[in-house]
Enzyme design. Structure first.
Site, PDB file in Angstrom:
ATOM      1  CE  LYS A  14      -2.145  -1.087   3.867  1.00  0.00           C
ATOM      2  NZ  LYS A  14      -1.643  -2.406   4.271  1.00  0.00           N
ATOM      3  NE  ARG A  89      -4.215  -1.713  10.293  1.00  0.00           N
ATOM      4  CZ  ARG A  89      -3.153  -1.228   9.643  1.00  0.00           C
ATOM      5  NH1 ARG A  89      -3.172  -0.036   9.123  1.00  0.00           N
ATOM      6  NH2 ARG A  89      -2.077  -1.962   9.510  1.00  0.00           N
ATOM      7  NE  ARG A 128       7.401  -2.955   6.059  1.00  0.00           N
ATOM      8  CZ  ARG A 128       6.085  -2.725   5.986  1.00  0.00           C
ATOM      9  NH1 ARG A 128       5.539  -2.330   4.857  1.00  0.00           N
ATOM     10  NH2 ARG A 128       5.308  -2.905   7.023  1.00  0.00           N
ATOM     11  NE  ARG A 134       6.459  -0.600  10.337  1.00  0.00           N
ATOM     12  CZ  ARG A 134       5.321  -0.655   9.665  1.00  0.00           C
ATOM     13  NH1 ARG A 134       5.212  -0.005   8.526  1.00  0.00           N
ATOM     14  NH2 ARG A 134       4.306  -1.351  10.110  1.00  0.00           N
ATOM     15  NE  ARG A 146       2.394  -5.450  11.435  1.00  0.00           N
ATOM     16  CZ  ARG A 146       3.525  -5.339  10.743  1.00  0.00           C
ATOM     17  NH1 ARG A 146       4.628  -5.918  11.163  1.00  0.00           N
ATOM     18  NH2 ARG A 146       3.542  -4.644   9.630  1.00  0.00           N
TER      19      ARG A 146
HETATM   20  P1  ADP Z   1       1.228  -2.322   8.058  1.00  0.00           P
HETATM   21  O1  ADP Z   1      -0.001  -2.173   7.220  1.00  0.00           O
HETATM   22  O2  ADP Z   1       2.436  -2.664   7.257  1.00  0.00           O
HETATM   23  O3  ADP Z   1       1.025  -3.206   9.239  1.00  0.00           O
HETATM   24  P2  ADP Z   1       0.959   0.382   9.117  1.00  0.00           P
HETATM   25  O4  ADP Z   1       2.075   1.326   9.096  1.00  0.00           O
HETATM   26  O5  ADP Z   1      -0.251   0.695   8.304  1.00  0.00           O
HETATM   27  O6  ADP Z   1       1.619  -0.978   8.677  1.00  0.00           O
HETATM   28  O7  ADP Z   1       0.463   0.137  10.615  1.00  0.00           O
HETATM   29  C1  ADP Z   1       1.353  -0.201  11.664  1.00  0.00           C
HETATM   30  C2  ADP Z   1       0.576  -0.390  12.965  1.00  0.00           C
HETATM   31  O8  ADP Z   1      -0.070   0.842  13.326  1.00  0.00           O
HETATM   32  C3  ADP Z   1      -0.562  -1.407  12.923  1.00  0.00           C
HETATM   33  O9  ADP Z   1      -0.115  -2.720  13.160  1.00  0.00           O
HETATM   34  C4  ADP Z   1      -1.471  -0.883  14.042  1.00  0.00           C
HETATM   35  O10 ADP Z   1      -0.974  -1.232  15.319  1.00  0.00           O
HETATM   36  C5  ADP Z   1      -1.349   0.618  13.923  1.00  0.00           C
HETATM   37  N1  ADP Z   1      -2.393   1.198  13.033  1.00  0.00           N
HETATM   38  C6  ADP Z   1      -2.184   1.803  11.832  1.00  0.00           C
HETATM   39  N2  ADP Z   1      -3.336   2.224  11.294  1.00  0.00           N
HETATM   40  C7  ADP Z   1      -4.317   1.847  12.170  1.00  0.00           C
HETATM   41  C8  ADP Z   1      -5.743   1.975  12.161  1.00  0.00           C
HETATM   42  N3  ADP Z   1      -6.395   2.574  11.148  1.00  0.00           N
HETATM   43  N4  ADP Z   1      -6.427   1.474  13.217  1.00  0.00           N
HETATM   44  C9  ADP Z   1      -5.799   0.882  14.235  1.00  0.00           C
HETATM   45  N5  ADP Z   1      -4.471   0.730  14.301  1.00  0.00           N
HETATM   46  C10 ADP Z   1      -3.720   1.199  13.286  1.00  0.00           C
END
Ligand code: ADP
Length: 190
Positions: A14, A89, A128, A134, A146
């Site tokens: 994404k 999400r 990654r 991260r 996750r």
């Molecule tokens: P990825 O999709 O690669 O897991 P992101 O950078 O989108 O990475 O998200 C990292 C973390 O941030 C998620 O595992 C979650 O803990 C938190 N997070 C991100 N966006 C949301 C959201 N919309 N609602 C709840 N938690 C979120």
């Protein structure tokens, strides 16, 4: 306005495709993951609370991410449109986003979902994790958690947009350019 939801599990690509979309369509990128990591980097209370959950592979509370998105919509009143990356999400977040956009007399144009199988996701995230720094990418157990959170809480968000006839799915395996061509073909129809 052109408002896109880029959807898919962690590691689906994404972030990469968002960069391409920003350049081609002049949209503003709103990634809740990036916004949360910026709060962590600034050492805010919100960031400290969120970090505990993120490091465990759990979602942060809906109110927190909805509040962040609401602020960003307010601070960009003249935007041509937005790319929502990693948000909504949960179904509660999707409903809140519809309401926020409606209050600004706009709406989601469509959701584009990148489809990638779990085994490929795991190996991409571990790769990654080697240079992203991260913590949530470094540990196989956290990665699996996750993906589980995604399947339980986030996958139903696709049905929400299917119900509005705004859902398109795209194969997320292939070269970055091939995938972007497929995404652009969908966006051009909006
Ligand atoms: P990825 O999709 O690669 O897991 P992101 O950078 O989108 O990475 O998200 C990292 C973390 O941030 C998620 O595992 C979650 O803990 C938190 N997070 C991100 N966006 C949301 C959201 N919309 N609602 C709840 N938690 C979120």
């Amino acid at each position: 306005m052109l408002n896109l939801v880029l959807f898919g599990p962690p590691g689906a690509g994404k972030g990469t495709q968002s960069q391409n979309l920003i350049e081609k369509y002049g949209l503003i990128h709103l990634s809740t993951g990036d916004l949360l990591r910026s709060e962590i980097a600034q050492g805010t209370t919100l960031g400290l609370e969120a970090k505990k959950l993120m490091d465990e592979g759990l979602l942060v509370p809906d109110e927190v991410v909805i509040g962040m998105i609401s602020n960003k919509l307010d601070t960009n009143p003249d935007a041509k449109g937005f790319i929502f990356d990693g948000f909504p999400r949960t179904v509660a977040q999707a409903t809140a986003l519809d309401n926020l956009l409606q209050s600004k007399a706009t709406a989601i144009s469509g959701m584009i979902a990148l489809e990638v199988n779990d085994a490929e996701l795991e190996s991409r995230l571990l790769l990654r994790g080697k240079d992203s720094g991260r913590p949530d990418d470094a540990n196989p157990e956290v990665i699996r958690k996750r993906i589980r959170e995604y399947n339980e809480k986030t996958a139903p968000v696709a049905d929400f947009y299917k119900g509005q006839a705004k859902f398109t799915s795209i194969n997320g395996i292939g070269s970055i350019d091939e995938i972007f061509t497929a995404i652009s073909a969908v966006v051009d129809k909006y």
